[in-house]
Design an enzyme around this catalytic site. Structure first.
Site, mmCIF file in Angstrom:
data_model
loop_
_atom_site.group_PDB
_atom_site.id
_atom_site.type_symbol
_atom_site.label_atom_id
_atom_site.label_comp_id
_atom_site.label_asym_id
_atom_site.label_seq_id
_atom_site.Cartn_x
_atom_site.Cartn_y
_atom_site.Cartn_z
ATOM 1 N N ASN A 9 0.873 -1.182 0.000
ATOM 2 C CA ASN A 9 0.000 0.000 0.000
ATOM 3 C C ASN A 9 0.906 1.228 0.000
ATOM 4 O O ASN A 9 1.492 1.576 1.022
ATOM 5 C CB ASN A 9 -0.902 -0.035 1.245
ATOM 6 C CG ASN A 9 -1.768 1.207 1.348
ATOM 7 O OD1 ASN A 9 -1.828 2.015 0.419
ATOM 8 N ND2 ASN A 9 -2.441 1.371 2.481
ATOM 9 N N TRP A 10 0.990 1.852 -1.162
ATOM 10 C CA TRP A 10 1.914 2.990 -1.298
ATOM 11 C C TRP A 10 1.351 4.274 -0.686
ATOM 12 O O TRP A 10 2.041 5.295 -0.648
ATOM 13 C CB TRP A 10 2.233 3.239 -2.778
ATOM 14 C CG TRP A 10 2.970 2.121 -3.451
ATOM 15 C CD1 TRP A 10 3.488 0.995 -2.857
ATOM 16 C CD2 TRP A 10 3.261 2.003 -4.853
ATOM 17 N NE1 TRP A 10 4.089 0.201 -3.813
ATOM 18 C CE2 TRP A 10 3.964 0.788 -5.044
ATOM 19 C CE3 TRP A 10 3.005 2.800 -5.970
ATOM 20 C CZ2 TRP A 10 4.412 0.366 -6.294
ATOM 21 C CZ3 TRP A 10 3.443 2.384 -7.216
ATOM 22 C CH2 TRP A 10 4.143 1.176 -7.372
ATOM 23 N N LYS A 11 0.094 4.241 -0.296
ATOM 24 C CA LYS A 11 -0.564 5.422 0.289
ATOM 25 C C LYS A 11 -0.357 6.644 -0.622
ATOM 26 O O LYS A 11 -0.304 6.459 -1.844
ATOM 27 C CB LYS A 11 -0.070 5.649 1.722
ATOM 28 C CG LYS A 11 -0.214 4.377 2.561
ATOM 29 C CD LYS A 11 -0.017 4.565 4.044
ATOM 30 C CE LYS A 11 -0.174 3.231 4.756
ATOM 31 N NZ LYS A 11 -0.092 3.340 6.202
ATOM 32 N N HIS A 95 -9.510 1.179 5.212
ATOM 33 C CA HIS A 95 -8.209 1.415 5.864
ATOM 34 C C HIS A 95 -8.416 2.381 7.036
ATOM 35 O O HIS A 95 -9.231 3.305 6.950
ATOM 36 C CB HIS A 95 -7.214 1.992 4.857
ATOM 37 C CG HIS A 95 -5.806 1.947 5.378
ATOM 38 N ND1 HIS A 95 -5.339 2.868 6.299
ATOM 39 C CD2 HIS A 95 -4.792 1.086 5.153
ATOM 40 C CE1 HIS A 95 -4.085 2.560 6.602
ATOM 41 N NE2 HIS A 95 -3.730 1.490 5.930
ATOM 42 N N GLU A 97 -6.764 4.800 8.001
ATOM 43 C CA GLU A 97 -6.548 6.220 7.666
ATOM 44 C C GLU A 97 -7.799 6.815 7.034
ATOM 45 O O GLU A 97 -8.098 7.998 7.220
ATOM 46 C CB GLU A 97 -5.313 6.349 6.751
ATOM 47 C CG GLU A 97 -4.025 6.117 7.549
ATOM 48 C CD GLU A 97 -2.871 5.517 6.767
ATOM 49 O OE1 GLU A 97 -2.910 5.492 5.529
ATOM 50 O OE2 GLU A 97 -1.913 5.044 7.428
ATOM 51 N N GLU A 167 -5.094 -4.676 10.817
ATOM 52 C CA GLU A 167 -4.083 -3.637 10.994
ATOM 53 C C GLU A 167 -4.356 -2.886 12.294
ATOM 54 O O GLU A 167 -5.155 -1.939 12.297
ATOM 55 C CB GLU A 167 -4.126 -2.649 9.818
ATOM 56 C CG GLU A 167 -3.816 -3.272 8.469
ATOM 57 C CD GLU A 167 -3.254 -2.238 7.493
ATOM 58 O OE1 GLU A 167 -2.223 -2.524 6.887
ATOM 59 O OE2 GLU A 167 -3.827 -1.142 7.359
ATOM 60 N N GLY A 173 2.753 2.517 10.898
ATOM 61 C CA GLY A 173 3.688 3.617 10.704
ATOM 62 C C GLY A 173 4.395 4.045 11.979
ATOM 63 O O GLY A 173 5.020 5.100 12.024
ATOM 64 N N SER A 213 3.749 -1.849 10.465
ATOM 65 C CA SER A 213 5.205 -1.903 10.647
ATOM 66 C C SER A 213 5.790 -3.283 10.336
ATOM 67 O O SER A 213 6.759 -3.707 10.968
ATOM 68 C CB SER A 213 5.596 -1.452 12.050
ATOM 69 O OG SER A 213 5.130 -0.131 12.275
ATOM 70 N N GLY A 234 2.938 -1.018 4.339
ATOM 71 C CA GLY A 234 3.005 0.406 4.019
ATOM 72 C C GLY A 234 4.432 0.812 3.711
ATOM 73 O O GLY A 234 4.961 0.551 2.624
ATOM 74 N N GLY A 235 5.091 1.436 4.675
ATOM 75 C CA GLY A 235 6.433 2.004 4.488
ATOM 76 C C GLY A 235 7.420 1.088 3.777
ATOM 77 O O GLY A 235 8.097 1.509 2.815
HETATM 78 P P1 13P Z 1 3.186 0.537 7.761
HETATM 79 O O1 13P Z 1 3.688 -0.757 7.158
HETATM 80 O O2 13P Z 1 3.910 1.742 7.226
HETATM 81 O O3 13P Z 1 3.093 0.488 9.235
HETATM 82 O O4 13P Z 1 1.673 0.719 7.211
HETATM 83 C C1 13P Z 1 0.799 -0.327 7.345
HETATM 84 C C2 13P Z 1 -0.413 0.008 6.557
HETATM 85 O O5 13P Z 1 -1.168 0.905 6.928
HETATM 86 C C3 13P Z 1 -0.650 -0.703 5.300
HETATM 87 O O6 13P Z 1 -1.918 -0.456 4.808
#
Ligand code: 13P
Length: 250
Positions: A9-11, A95, A97, A167, A173, A213, A234-235
């Protein structure tokens, strides 16, 4: 058959050239055959990224969200129908977010799930508790309400199009990963409520991913748990080698 899936997930990251380089770099490295890899770029790059992925088996794309309307005067929105018309296979829905910053409720997410299914998109449905809910011990109840209020109206056939991503918000994050035992406990619980609502076969065959993470140094231990079928990353998905190391840690 339940699949192992790793989703990046590149956000809201990357310029177009960086997005294209990232997907090409990942695909130039050796990937385990039996893991499905999914890229979830910004919707404005989805067409291009999907075109690149279409040359590979077991590599697919996802939109990061869809609108809760199918079409019409909704400026700025991207519909399930539009996403599917690109040949994209998945959409992420719910998600944290989106739930937090855009106040998306279980009821709205249920509408999005229906639109995704109507348009033949598979759903990566996110759930997970806050730090406060974890500490107070109400996380099982909270996760159950997220899943049951947005998904459990589906019939058996449509539920088979669902992938769940657990999640915990406190691990997203933050560099704080849930321990393999903590994740396994929740995944087992989720599989149990799917079995109670549907049946054992649907529960066994539902892929349940972990996100928060997840990185190359913890993915192997996480993915070795019985009920963890992959990750929503994510990251670490923004770095080709890290993402590939996670994919190859099954
Ligand atoms: P991180 O891997 O950056 O913690 O993000 C997880 C995430 O929200 C994937 O959708």
């Amino acid at each position: 058959m339940k699949k192992n899936i790793v989703v990046g997930n590149w956000k809201m990251n990357l310029k177009k050239i960086d997005a294209i380089n990232l997907v090409n770099n990942v695909l130039s490295l050796e990937l385990l055959d039996d893991v499905e890899v999914v890229f979830a770029p910004s919707s404005i790059y989805l067409s291009k990224v999907n075109e690149i992925c279409s040359h590979y088996s077991s590599v697919n794309t996802a939109s990061q969200d869809i609108s809760f309307n199918n079409n019409g005067a909704y400026t700025g929105e991207v519909s399930a129908e539009m996403v599917r018309s690109l040949g994209v296979k998945y959409t992420i829905i719910g998600h944290s977010e989106r739930r937090d910053y855009f106040n998306e409720t279980n009821k709205e997410l249920k509408k999005k799930v229906d639109l995704a299914i109507l348009n033949d998109l598979k759903v990566i449905f996110c759930c997970g508790e806050s730090q406060k809910q974890r500490e107070s011990g109400e996380y099982f109840h909270y996760i159950k309400s997220q899943i049951s209020e947005s998904l459990f109206h589906l019939d058996n056939k449509h539920f088979s199009k669902i992938v769940i991503a657990y999640e915990p918000i406190w691990a997203i994050g933050t560099g704080k990963t849930a321990s393999p035992d903590q994740v396994e406990e929740v995944h087992k619980y989720i599989r149990g409520i799917i079995k109670d609502r549907y049946n054992e076969s649907l529960a066994i065959n539902c892929s349940i991913l972990y996100g928060g993470s997840c990185n190359p140094s913890n993915s192997r231990e996480l993915f070795s748990q019985k009920n963890i079928d992959g990750g929503l990353i994510g990251g670490a998905s923004l770095n080709p080698q890290s993402f590939v190391d996670i994919i190859n840690s099954f």
